[in-house]
Write a protein that holds these residues in place. Structure first.
Motif, PDB file in Angstrom:
ATOM      1  N   GLN A   1      47.165  45.775  38.952  1.00 35.98           N
ATOM      2  CA  GLN A   1      47.022  46.347  37.610  1.00 35.98           C
ATOM      3  C   GLN A   1      47.952  45.571  36.687  1.00 35.98           C
ATOM      4  O   GLN A   1      49.102  45.317  37.027  1.00 35.98           O
TER       5      GLN A   1
ATOM      6  N   THR B   1      42.423  45.400  35.811  1.00 35.54           N
ATOM      7  CA  THR B   1      42.612  45.919  37.169  1.00 35.54           C
ATOM      8  C   THR B   1      41.677  45.191  38.120  1.00 35.54           C
ATOM      9  O   THR B   1      40.731  44.519  37.701  1.00 35.54           O
TER      10      THR B   1
ATOM     11  N   GLU C   1      47.353  48.566  32.633  1.00 32.14           N
ATOM     12  CA  GLU C   1      46.083  48.950  33.266  1.00 32.14           C
ATOM     13  C   GLU C   1      44.857  48.526  32.455  1.00 32.14           C
ATOM     14  O   GLU C   1      43.745  48.988  32.735  1.00 32.14           O
TER      15      GLU C   1
ATOM     16  N   LYS D   1      45.443  45.894  45.738  1.00 34.28           N
ATOM     17  CA  LYS D   1      45.084  46.191  44.349  1.00 34.28           C
ATOM     18  C   LYS D   1      46.056  45.512  43.386  1.00 34.28           C
ATOM     19  O   LYS D   1      47.185  45.177  43.746  1.00 34.28           O
TER      20      LYS D   1
ATOM     21  N   ARG E   1      39.284  47.184  31.126  1.00 28.28           N
ATOM     22  CA  ARG E   1      39.103  48.629  31.049  1.00 28.28           C
ATOM     23  C   ARG E   1      37.860  49.036  30.264  1.00 28.28           C
ATOM     24  O   ARG E   1      37.236  50.052  30.575  1.00 28.28           O
TER      25      ARG E   1
END
Length: 346
Positions: free
Chosen positions: A249, A256, A253, A247, A275
């Motif tokens: 970020q 992502t 964030e 993952k 986002r």
């Protein structure tokens, strides 16, 4: 009026309080000038050709004078476009390292002439380096014509989305066609609901960018896969798990995703989202690293970007990624970058 799915498919009424100009049956015109300038810049700037003699690339869209529009009447689309385009190009002779520049003139791109018949003139500024001019006249002109064909294809497919509406019966057939054509950078669609109900389709686009960086491919690859360096150019906390399935970020964030492929110094492929995109929806981002001399060309292919987020996504990559990485490289010219241990592909 016929009911939905019955009668003449050009007359479509479904859950409407107002049936005025249904399906744009009467004359409707949409200005494509601003969209065209942006699309031409995307397709032309960064085009590069290379031979044993040297390398040339389109560096700037200096002028795109003209206009474009699309009109619909009785279910038929009518296109008008007329452009005078001026481009700048830069080149380097391999043997001597000499740099030269010039321009490309396209005086009349219009529906009256086919792309193959459109005049394209290559001009070089004073000085030696005619070998680069010859390269631009041959392979460069061919690449420019390809980009112009892509522009006209996008004008007649991507820009016109929604001007002629399908019947409900044909919606499934249309989706299949769109899916097959997605590999050719036409538009893809995300269907949040079943075709059996009246759902909302999200039109998406592909963003393609190229950028040259003054560093080796290994170093640039490390900037994208090393937590400390990502935090430096993004100026924010980051989570970076540079392995397949790992993952990431970034930007507190705001961005992502997940790594799906990692080939050191060559390629990074990611599931990538902002986002404010639809929940659980991701674009596919591919970063291709091509080293040339002491520089690296980074090619970005981002597929599946919601149309409404095209400009913000483009700005994110150009301003928050590319420009900040250039600053980072300038600041660290005298101090070697920390790239950590190179991550092997999993």
């Amino acid at each position: 009026m016929a009911k939905w799915g019955q009668g003449d498919p050009r007359w479509i009424v479904e859950e409407r309080a107002d049936a005025t100009n249904v399906n744009n049956w009467h004359w409707t015109e949409r200005d494509a000038s601003r969209w065209s300038r942006r699309r031409l810049e995307q397709l032309l700037v960064g085009l590069a050709v290379e031979s044993e003699a040297g390398r040339c690339a389109i560096s700037e869209l200096r002028h795109a004078d003209g206009e474009a529009s699309c009109s619909s009447r009785k279910g038929r689309l009518i296109f008008f476009y007329e452009w005078h385009i001026t481009l700048s190009w830069e080149g380097t002779i391999k043997e001597s390292g000499e740099k030269h520049e010039g321009s490309v003139e396209i005086p009349n791109l219009s529906e009256e002439n086919g792309v193959d018949d459109t005049e394209i003139s290559v001009i070089k500024n004073k000085g030696d380096g005619d070998v680069l001019k010859d390269l631009m006249r041959t392979e460069g002109t061919s690449k420019v014509r390809e980009a112009l064909r892509d522009y006209l294809k996008a004008l007649k497919t991507e820009f016109t989305q929604g001007m002629i509406l399908p019947t409900k019966i044909s919606a499934g057939q249309e989706l299949a066609v769109k899916k097959r054509s997605s590999e050719n950078n036409v538009q893809d669609f995300v269907l949040p609901v079943s075709l059996d109900s009246v759902g909302v389709r999200i039109p998406t686009v592909k963003i393609a960018l190229k950028e040259m960086f003054d560093c080796p491919a290994k170093e640039l690859y490390g900037i994208f896969t090393t937590k400390e360096l990502v935090e430096t150019f993004s100026k924010s906390h980051a989570v970076i798990e540079a392995k397949r399935g790992g993952k990431f970020q970034m930007f507190d964030e705001c961005v992502t995703g997940e790594y799906t492929e990692l080939v050191p110094s060559q390629r990074i492929v990611m599931k990538w989202r902002c986002r404010n995109w639809p929940q659980e929806y991701y674009a596919t981002v591919a970063l291709i690293f091509k080293e040339w001399a002491n520089q690296t060309e980074l090619q970005l292919d981002c597929k599946g970007v919601p149309v409404c987020n095209e400009d913000s996504t483009r700005q994110c990559w150009q301003k928050q990624h590319f420009e900040e990485i250039h600053v980072l490289l300038q600041q660290t010219k005298t101090v070697p970058l920390y790239t950590g241990k190179t991550q092997s592909p999993v």
